[in-house]
Design a protein around this motif. Structure first.
Motif, short mmCIF file in Angstrom:
data_model
loop_
_atom_site.label_atom_id
_atom_site.label_comp_id
_atom_site.label_asym_id
_atom_site.label_seq_id
_atom_site.Cartn_x
_atom_site.Cartn_y
_atom_site.Cartn_z
N HIS A 111 1.10 -1.17 0.49
CA HIS A 111 0.17 -0.09 -0.16
C HIS A 111 0.94 1.66 0.01
O HIS A 111 1.03 2.20 -0.84
N TYR A 112 2.05 1.38 1.07
CA TYR A 112 2.94 2.53 0.63
C TYR A 112 3.56 2.20 -0.41
O TYR A 112 3.57 3.56 -0.56
N GLN B 49 -3.32 12.56 -2.93
CA GLN B 49 -3.68 10.91 -2.53
C GLN B 49 -2.20 10.29 -2.57
O GLN B 49 -2.27 8.94 -1.69
N LYS C 125 -1.06 11.08 1.70
CA LYS C 125 -2.15 11.05 1.61
C LYS C 125 -2.05 8.92 2.86
O LYS C 125 -2.48 8.55 3.74
N ARG C 126 -1.97 8.50 1.33
CA ARG C 126 -1.38 6.86 1.84
C ARG C 126 -0.05 6.57 2.58
O ARG C 126 0.00 5.60 3.03
N ASN D 22 0.59 8.99 4.90
CA ASN D 22 0.16 9.23 5.89
C ASN D 22 -0.10 8.04 7.12
O ASN D 22 -0.04 6.95 7.83
N SER D 23 -1.15 7.44 6.15
CA SER D 23 -2.30 6.04 6.66
C SER D 23 -1.38 5.30 7.11
O SER D 23 -1.37 5.01 7.73
N THR D 24 -0.39 5.05 5.74
CA THR D 24 0.99 3.77 5.91
C THR D 24 1.56 3.54 7.23
O THR D 24 1.33 3.06 8.38
N GLN E 152 0.86 5.59 10.00
CA GLN E 152 -0.20 5.94 11.07
C GLN E 152 -0.12 4.70 11.77
O GLN E 152 0.28 4.41 12.61
N ILE E 153 -0.57 3.70 10.85
CA ILE E 153 -1.01 2.17 11.22
C ILE E 153 0.23 1.85 11.92
O ILE E 153 0.07 0.71 13.06
N ASP F 84 1.11 3.08 14.90
CA ASP F 84 -0.20 1.98 16.27
C ASP F 84 -0.22 1.14 16.19
O ASP F 84 0.08 0.27 17.65
#
Length: 302
Positions: free
Chosen positions: A236-237, A251, A254-255, A257-259, A261-262, A265
């Motif tokens: 995904h990254y 986009q 965003k990809r 950042n979201s990857t 961050q997961i 976490d």
């Protein structure tokens, strides 16, 4: 019409530009007769495949014009049936199985067809409390064997939930014990994770959640060991780079950042769990960000 073994060996050999006389695992005269139609012994066949740098599964895939042989394709259709209550899909598969079984006897495909019947009964009654004589006969047959083979275990893991709860422990425990023989079998961990999770779900639905604990611990351990989540996140990254080049900069960011961050976490979650030397997700996230920022710097002036 499927090519013969000899024709397939010849096709691979010629494509690799290997002359008959250059083969070390077999004499030129023997190879010539095999390529003309004589079946080789299994030992010789394996030696030839090794020299051609082709494993057996790939060989038969090539032999069938780069498609799965029919039996393997039918098994693949069963495995891809993720939702056991999808009646339309079940009926479509059954029709293919029925046509196949009119042409050949195949106990394994016949067993899979029986399992699809069980799924239809579950769908009709909206209950796991169904009776299927063929399923009970399968269990009786396999249970009496000293060694269970992969397909035996596979069949049982698809029908164990229709047995009375007092019998399920025996079925599951026996399958778990027999599965130990396949610890080094290719990709067995996918099968094991699914089996352990399904066992756990059934125990929970049956009001026996404590019995699910050991199986869930085993499933979690296998998933962690084989890094299944991290491979998905990595793919995904990495798509961010093509997003950027295509002009989808927002986009792409965003990809990333979201990857990441997961991953951060996941590392926080990891810190709350027993430290067993598993992956450091924060290190992976930081590596992703380092590579991404370097990529952005290199593209500032372009």
């Amino acid at each position: 019409m499927m090519k013969t073994i000899g024709e397939t060996i010849k096709e691979i050999r010629l494509n690799k530009k290997i002359k008959q006389t250059e083969m070390k695992s077999i004499s030129q005269s023997s190879l010539s007769t095999i390529e003309k139609g004589r079946l080789p012994s299994i030992e010789l066949f394996l030696d030839v495949l090794k020299e051609l740098d082709i494993d057996m599964m790939e060989f038969f895939y090539i032999q069938n014009d780069f498609q799965l042989p029919e039996r393997d394709h039918l098994f693949k259709l069963f495995r891809e049936q993720k939702q056991s209550l999808d009646e339309k899909y079940i009926l479509e598969i059954q029709e293919k199985y029925d046509e196949y079984l009119t042409r050949t006897e195949d106990p394994f495909i016949s067993s899979l067809r029986d399992i699809l019947d069980i799924y239809l009964q579950i769908n009709k009654t909206q209950s796991f409390n169904v009776t299927h004589d063929d399923a009970f006969e399968m269990w009786a047959d396999i249970a009496n064997r000293k060694v269970w083979y992969h397909n035996d275990i596979y069949v049982l893991t698809k029908i164990f939930y229709i047995f009375p709860i007092e019998q399920i422990d025996n079925v599951i425990n026996s399958a778990v014990e027999q599965l130990k023989k396949y610890d080094n079998f290719p990709h067995i961990y996918f099968f094991k994770i699914a089996f352990f999770v399904n066992c756990s779900r059934h125990y929970i639905l049956a009001g026996e959640p404590l019995k699910s604990k050991q199986h869930l611990i085993a499933a979690e351990s296998l998933a962690k060991r084989h890094q299944i989540v991290i491979l998905r996140l990595t793919a995904h990254y990495l798509l961010a780079y093509s997003d950027f080049v295509e002009g989808n900069i927002a986009q792409a960011q965003k990809r990333v950042n979201s990857t990441t961050q997961i991953l951060f976490d996941l590392e926080k979650l990891n810190e709350n769990l027993e430290n067993d030397g598993s992956l450091n997700y924060a290190d992976i996230a930081n590596d992703f960000l380092k590579d991404w920022n370097k990529f952005l710097d290199n593209n500032k002036n372009k």
